[in-house]
Write a protein that holds these residues in place. Structure first.
Motif, PDB file in Angstrom:
ATOM      1  N   THR A 195      -3.349  14.587  16.909  1.00 55.14           N
ATOM      2  CA  THR A 195      -3.008  13.519  15.956  1.00 55.14           C
ATOM      3  C   THR A 195      -1.727  13.960  14.975  1.00 55.14           C
ATOM      4  OG1 THR A 195      -4.006  12.272  14.134  1.00 55.14           O
ATOM      5  CG2 THR A 195      -4.578  14.509  14.368  1.00 55.14           C
ATOM      6  N   PHE A 196      -1.140  13.262  14.277  1.00 58.64           N
ATOM      7  CA  PHE A 196       0.176  13.593  13.581  1.00 58.64           C
ATOM      8  C   PHE A 196       0.134  12.851  11.994  1.00 58.64           C
ATOM      9  CE2 PHE A 196       1.153  10.241  16.891  1.00 58.64           C
ATOM     10  CZ  PHE A 196       1.640   9.290  15.889  1.00 58.64           C
ATOM     11  N   MET A 197       1.058  13.054  11.325  1.00 57.86           N
ATOM     12  CA  MET A 197       1.345  12.483  10.278  1.00 57.86           C
ATOM     13  C   MET A 197       2.393  11.429  10.105  1.00 57.86           C
ATOM     14  SD  MET A 197       0.646  15.432   7.181  1.00 57.86           S
ATOM     15  CE  MET A 197       0.523  14.361   6.029  1.00 57.86           C
ATOM     16  N   GLY A 198       2.606  10.664   9.282  1.00 54.46           N
ATOM     17  CA  GLY A 198       3.487   9.420   9.412  1.00 54.46           C
ATOM     18  C   GLY A 198       4.383   9.555   8.335  1.00 54.46           C
ATOM     19  N   MET A 199       5.740   9.365   8.095  1.00 59.89           N
ATOM     20  CA  MET A 199       6.730   9.628   7.058  1.00 59.89           C
ATOM     21  C   MET A 199       6.468   8.373   6.065  1.00 59.89           C
ATOM     22  SD  MET A 199       8.446  12.193   7.720  1.00 59.89           S
ATOM     23  CE  MET A 199       9.887  11.862   6.873  1.00 59.89           C
ATOM     24  N   THR A 200       6.414   8.509   4.735  1.00 62.22           N
ATOM     25  CA  THR A 200       6.327   7.670   3.732  1.00 62.22           C
ATOM     26  C   THR A 200       7.570   7.584   2.871  1.00 62.22           C
ATOM     27  OG1 THR A 200       4.856   9.266   2.488  1.00 62.22           O
ATOM     28  CG2 THR A 200       4.059   7.583   3.980  1.00 62.22           C
ATOM     29  N   THR A 201       8.756   8.342   3.338  1.00 61.95           N
ATOM     30  CA  THR A 201       9.739   8.386   2.120  1.00 61.95           C
ATOM     31  C   THR A 201      10.189   7.033   1.729  1.00 61.95           C
ATOM     32  OG1 THR A 201      11.222   8.448   4.349  1.00 61.95           O
ATOM     33  CG2 THR A 201      10.586  10.635   3.211  1.00 61.95           C
ATOM     34  N   SER A 202       9.960   6.003   2.297  1.00 62.63           N
ATOM     35  CA  SER A 202      10.370   4.637   1.825  1.00 62.63           C
ATOM     36  C   SER A 202       9.492   3.612   2.427  1.00 62.63           C
ATOM     37  CB  SER A 202      11.713   4.153   1.949  1.00 62.63           C
ATOM     38  OG  SER A 202      12.002   3.727   3.226  1.00 62.63           O
ATOM     39  N   PRO A 203       9.511   2.339   1.883  1.00 64.75           N
ATOM     40  CA  PRO A 203       8.353   1.334   2.567  1.00 64.75           C
ATOM     41  C   PRO A 203       8.927   0.852   3.956  1.00 64.75           C
ATOM     42  CG  PRO A 203       8.871   0.780   0.172  1.00 64.75           C
ATOM     43  CD  PRO A 203       9.618   2.240   0.511  1.00 64.75           C
ATOM     44  N   LYS A 204      10.272   0.594   4.002  1.00 68.28           N
ATOM     45  CA  LYS A 204      10.824   0.587   5.379  1.00 68.28           C
ATOM     46  C   LYS A 204      10.684   1.565   6.464  1.00 68.28           C
ATOM     47  CE  LYS A 204      12.677  -2.369   8.182  1.00 68.28           C
ATOM     48  NZ  LYS A 204      11.886  -3.277   8.961  1.00 68.28           N
ATOM     49  N   ASN A 205      10.945   2.825   5.960  1.00 64.84           N
ATOM     50  CA  ASN A 205      10.454   3.817   6.722  1.00 64.84           C
ATOM     51  C   ASN A 205       9.042   3.947   7.093  1.00 64.84           C
ATOM     52  OD1 ASN A 205      13.001   4.822   6.464  1.00 64.84           O
ATOM     53  ND2 ASN A 205      12.789   6.556   5.362  1.00 64.84           N
ATOM     54  N   ALA A 206       8.192   3.745   6.499  1.00 68.83           N
ATOM     55  CA  ALA A 206       6.679   3.658   6.682  1.00 68.83           C
ATOM     56  C   ALA A 206       6.323   2.550   7.772  1.00 68.83           C
ATOM     57  CB  ALA A 206       6.066   3.421   5.483  1.00 68.83           C
ATOM     58  N   GLU A 207       6.969   1.318   7.451  1.00 67.46           N
ATOM     59  CA  GLU A 207       6.928   0.382   8.551  1.00 67.46           C
ATOM     60  C   GLU A 207       7.613   0.763   9.976  1.00 67.46           C
ATOM     61  OE1 GLU A 207       9.004  -2.824   6.728  1.00 67.46           O
ATOM     62  OE2 GLU A 207       7.617  -3.176   5.106  1.00 67.46           O
ATOM     63  N   GLY A 230      -0.484   8.985   6.148  1.00 66.67           N
ATOM     64  CA  GLY A 230       0.439   8.799   5.326  1.00 66.67           C
ATOM     65  C   GLY A 230       0.396   9.648   4.151  1.00 66.67           C
ATOM     66  N   ASN A 231       1.144  10.063   3.426  1.00 67.67           N
ATOM     67  CA  ASN A 231       1.057  10.640   2.034  1.00 67.67           C
ATOM     68  C   ASN A 231       1.839  10.065   0.891  1.00 67.67           C
ATOM     69  OD1 ASN A 231       0.087  13.106   0.246  1.00 67.67           O
ATOM     70  ND2 ASN A 231       2.201  13.341   0.266  1.00 67.67           N
ATOM     71  N   CYS A 232       1.015   9.573  -0.079  1.00 66.12           N
ATOM     72  CA  CYS A 232       1.648   8.863  -1.293  1.00 66.12           C
ATOM     73  C   CYS A 232       1.568   9.900  -2.320  1.00 66.12           C
ATOM     74  CB  CYS A 232       1.038   7.508  -1.371  1.00 66.12           C
ATOM     75  SG  CYS A 232       1.458   6.518   0.173  1.00 66.12           S
ATOM     76  N   ASN A 233       2.649  10.455  -3.151  1.00 62.94           N
ATOM     77  CA  ASN A 233       2.384  11.222  -4.196  1.00 62.94           C
ATOM     78  C   ASN A 233       2.617  10.389  -5.438  1.00 62.94           C
ATOM     79  OD1 ASN A 233       1.836  13.699  -2.995  1.00 62.94           O
ATOM     80  ND2 ASN A 233       4.204  14.316  -2.559  1.00 62.94           N
ATOM     81  N   GLY A 234       1.558  10.883  -6.303  1.00 67.19           N
ATOM     82  CA  GLY A 234       1.942  10.039  -7.605  1.00 67.19           C
ATOM     83  C   GLY A 234       2.868  10.977  -8.371  1.00 67.19           C
ATOM     84  N   ASN A 235       3.282  10.407  -9.653  1.00 67.08           N
ATOM     85  CA  ASN A 235       4.379  10.963 -10.452  1.00 67.08           C
ATOM     86  C   ASN A 235       3.444  11.187 -11.633  1.00 67.08           C
ATOM     87  OD1 ASN A 235       6.538  10.712  -8.802  1.00 67.08           O
ATOM     88  ND2 ASN A 235       6.792   8.683  -9.668  1.00 67.08           N
ATOM     89  N   SER A 236       2.545  12.417 -11.878  1.00 65.14           N
ATOM     90  CA  SER A 236       1.851  12.875 -12.927  1.00 65.14           C
ATOM     91  C   SER A 236       2.864  13.354 -14.075  1.00 65.14           C
ATOM     92  CB  SER A 236       1.083  14.209 -12.597  1.00 65.14           C
ATOM     93  OG  SER A 236       0.192  13.830 -11.655  1.00 65.14           O
ATOM     94  N   PRO A 237       2.298  12.532 -15.375  1.00 66.86           N
ATOM     95  CA  PRO A 237       0.896  12.086 -15.660  1.00 66.86           C
ATOM     96  C   PRO A 237       1.190  10.506 -15.559  1.00 66.86           C
ATOM     97  CG  PRO A 237       2.286  12.828 -17.624  1.00 66.86           C
ATOM     98  CD  PRO A 237       3.087  12.976 -16.550  1.00 66.86           C
ATOM     99  N   TRP A 240       2.536   5.708 -10.759  1.00 69.29           N
ATOM    100  CA  TRP A 240       2.802   5.413  -9.182  1.00 69.29           C
ATOM    101  C   TRP A 240       4.113   4.704  -9.183  1.00 69.29           C
ATOM    102  CZ3 TRP A 240      -0.143   7.963  -5.773  1.00 69.29           C
ATOM    103  CH2 TRP A 240      -1.083   8.597  -6.196  1.00 69.29           C
ATOM    104  N   ASP A 241       4.987   5.037  -8.323  1.00 75.89           N
ATOM    105  CA  ASP A 241       6.212   4.333  -8.413  1.00 75.89           C
ATOM    106  C   ASP A 241       6.023   3.428  -7.067  1.00 75.89           C
ATOM    107  OD1 ASP A 241       7.238   5.747  -5.916  1.00 75.89           O
ATOM    108  OD2 ASP A 241       7.926   7.199  -6.966  1.00 75.89           O
ATOM    109  N   GLU A 242       7.413   2.506  -7.077  1.00 72.04           N
ATOM    110  CA  GLU A 242       7.377   1.627  -6.008  1.00 72.04           C
ATOM    111  C   GLU A 242       7.788   1.993  -4.649  1.00 72.04           C
ATOM    112  OE1 GLU A 242      10.495  -2.565  -5.547  1.00 72.04           O
ATOM    113  OE2 GLU A 242      11.148  -0.762  -6.775  1.00 72.04           O
ATOM    114  N   THR A 243       8.520   3.059  -4.362  1.00 74.07           N
ATOM    115  CA  THR A 243       8.539   3.899  -3.170  1.00 74.07           C
ATOM    116  C   THR A 243       7.330   4.197  -2.316  1.00 74.07           C
ATOM    117  OG1 THR A 243      10.541   4.637  -3.549  1.00 74.07           O
ATOM    118  CG2 THR A 243       9.502   5.805  -1.732  1.00 74.07           C
ATOM    119  N   MET A 248       2.586   3.032   0.945  1.00 69.37           N
ATOM    120  CA  MET A 248       0.976   2.623   0.794  1.00 69.37           C
ATOM    121  C   MET A 248       0.696   1.574   1.482  1.00 69.37           C
ATOM    122  SD  MET A 248      -1.586   2.991  -2.290  1.00 69.37           S
ATOM    123  CE  MET A 248      -0.937   4.654  -2.578  1.00 69.37           C
ATOM    124  N   ARG A 249       1.351   0.297   1.088  1.00 75.87           N
ATOM    125  CA  ARG A 249       1.085  -0.910   1.564  1.00 75.87           C
ATOM    126  C   ARG A 249       1.174  -1.022   3.402  1.00 75.87           C
ATOM    127  NH1 ARG A 249       2.779  -2.690  -3.529  1.00 75.87           N
ATOM    128  NH2 ARG A 249       5.128  -2.877  -2.747  1.00 75.87           N
TER     129      ARG A 249
END
Length: 518
Positions: A195-207, A230-237, A240-243, A248-249
């Motif tokens: 198994t592997f991970m998938g890039m989430t550096t932008s919505p289009k990249n994720a698609e 996929g990995n979606c990082n929050g911006n603490s505190p 959650w941003d648009e990218t 995630m969607r």
């Protein structure tokens, strides 16, 4: 598909054959770990509820900023209070949403024999990702290339305790940033059948990643089977941003799990308190986990985080500190309280080389995450210099340490207890067990024998060249790469993937900086 497993042990062939067998690298992947050790729980039930209630108060009264108009409208339709970019979900809505997250699921790999279960007591080890530099096979720190990325994917494929090839273990600087996700994904798919991970550096990249997974596995298969992460990082505190939300969607709509990962720098973007940090992190993670279920009810999702504490002397992130271990124990308890799988980071080092600091930091964290019961154990190989580089030497040493932790987490093995007991009267007082038939039959498996640590007498060590751990690890990595056999893709699938990459690279400008539209 070529068989990459080691040959069965032969009983004949003489000393030369036995020497060859001992030197052949073991590349047979261990099954996903099913932990048997008692879990370390540092909070009592009342304290778990106290963290939960504090997090719910944060969500209802402080709120979480969702910097994304689509997500804001989604939350509004779900019944949450939305004011501008602030979302104030009530605890009833949060609990209702996270209740639909599967407590465990199975990842489907390109080789079905390497499918792995995740959740409950089921765990997997995943290499590090995201390093802008590497320490290469000569232990030289430099910029990585696509060939270096392929090398790490090959090593991931061959290390028994690694269950994934991840994605951009190192950043391939010889390819445009805007197109890089395509080549990274292809490398993950091509050089390993785990198994592997998938890039989430932008919505289009994720698609794009989702489309490539559909080529590899089939779109209908993905509707029922997780195949990537996929990995979606929050911006603490509490942001959650648009990218990240767009990515995630893309994953959740295709029933693919994401790690909902607040990025904790304890004392900098969280309170200077372990329990209060966990309360904030928990609120952030719950808000993202709940949103995955607004996107698609029942899709798998993973409670995530990245944990670091900040040096109040320099402001630099630290690894292997006691507070990080305590937070891992606490987060494990919170994830089990909600009945969801959880992710942690493993074998993190802040050292600049593979030295004692790197070893102590990594071993401390590895022990904690095993006893905390983590499921998705990310950054399990290679991480050093606070993630600024991936070290080939540390990569293979870390992977062997994961194999040792795997053995420990399985707990004591009782299968041959009676046979072993029977050897005691056979040997009697003052004897030894080295020549006993039970020892002869079990000596290779009874006790873990590290390949990368030297336990010989100093005279033998000197005679062998006085090699330190780094030198031994780099020699081991070279031997593994020499023995690598590619698990070849189906020719038609390979052609379709290459065609997709070629088309998308024609469509995506080779910009020097990432265009978020892509």
């Amino acid at each position: 598909m070529p068989d990459t497993k080691t040959a069965p042990r032969a009983r004949s062939g003489g000393r030369s054959a036995r020497r060859t067998l001992r030197s052949a690298p073991n590349v047979q992947m261990l099954p996903g770990l099913t932990g048997q050790l008692p879990l370390c729980e540092v909070m009592n039930g009342a304290q778990v509820e106290r963290i939960d209630l504090a997090s719910m108060d944060v969500l209802e009264n402080v709120g979480v900023q969702f910097r994304d108009p689509i997500a804001l409208e989604d939350w509004r339709r779900a019944g949450a209070k939305v004011v501008g970019e602030m979302v104030y979900p009530d605890r009833g809505l949060i609990r209702d949403l996270i209740a639909t997250i599967p407590s465990d699921f199975t990842y489907s790999a390109r080789d079905p024999g390497k499918n792995v279960r995740l959740g409950g007591r089921h765990s997997i080890f995943v290499p590090m990702t995201g390093a802008p530099y590497l320490r290469d096979l000569d232990d030289v720190r430099r910029n990585p290339t696509l060939a270096d990325l392929a090398m790490f994917h090959k090593l991931s494929h061959m290390m028994p305790a690694l269950h994934s090839s991840a994605h951009h273990i190192v950043e391939p600087y010889d390819h445009p940033i805007s197109q890089r996700h395509l080549r990274i994904t292809y490398s993950s798919m091509k050089y390993s059948d785990k198994t592997f991970m998938g890039m989430t550096t932008s919505p289009k990249n994720a698609e794009d990643v989702m489309e490539m997974c559909a080529i590899l596995f089939g779109a209908e298969f993905m509707e029922q089977n997780p195949v990537t992460t996929g990995n979606c990082n929050g911006n603490s505190p509490l942001v959650w941003d648009e990218t990240m939300l767009g990515a995630m969607r893309a994953f959740c709509r295709r029933n693919q799990p994401v790690l909902c990962s607040p990025f904790v720098l304890g004392g900098a973007n969280t309170p200077a308190s372990v329990p209060a940090t966990v309360a904030q992190l928990n609120a952030e993670a719950l808000s993202a986990l709940a949103y995955t279920q607004i996107i698609r009810r029942g899709c798998p999702a993973i409670y995530g985080h990245y944990l670091s504490t900040v040096s109040m002397k320099s402001g630099a992130p630290m690894a292997g500190t006691p507070e990080i271990s305590l937070m891992n124990f606490m987060i494990g308890q919170m994830a089990r309280f909600y009945g969801v799988p959880w992710r942690t980071s493993n074998t993190l080092g802040g050292a600049k080389i593979l030295d004692a600091q790197a070893g102590y930091e990594s071993a401390t964290t590895l022990s904690a995450v095993i006893h905390a019961g983590a499921n998705y154990i990310w950054h399990s190989a290679g991480w050093n210099e606070a993630g600024m580089h991936c070290s080939v030497a540390k990569f293979v040493v870390d992977a062997e340490q994961c194999a040792m932790a795997y053995r420990m987490a399985e707990g004591p093995q009782w299968g041959d207890f009676e046979q072993a007991l029977a050897a005691i009267p056979d040997v009697g007082p003052g004897g030894h067990y080295l020549g006993h038939p039970h020892t002869q039959e079990n000596f290779q498996t009874a006790f873990f024998m590290p390949e990368l640590f030297d336990n010989n007498a100093i005279e033998q060590w000197v005679a062998d060249g006085s090699k330190d751990t780094t030198e031994r690890a780099l020699l081991h990595a070279r031997r593994m790469l020499d023995a690598y056999v590619e698990p070849r893709l189906d020719a038609g699938v390979d052609e379709a993937l290459r065609d997709y990459i070629a088309r998308r690279e024609r469509e995506i400008p080779p910009a020097d900086a990432l265009n978020q539209e892509y």
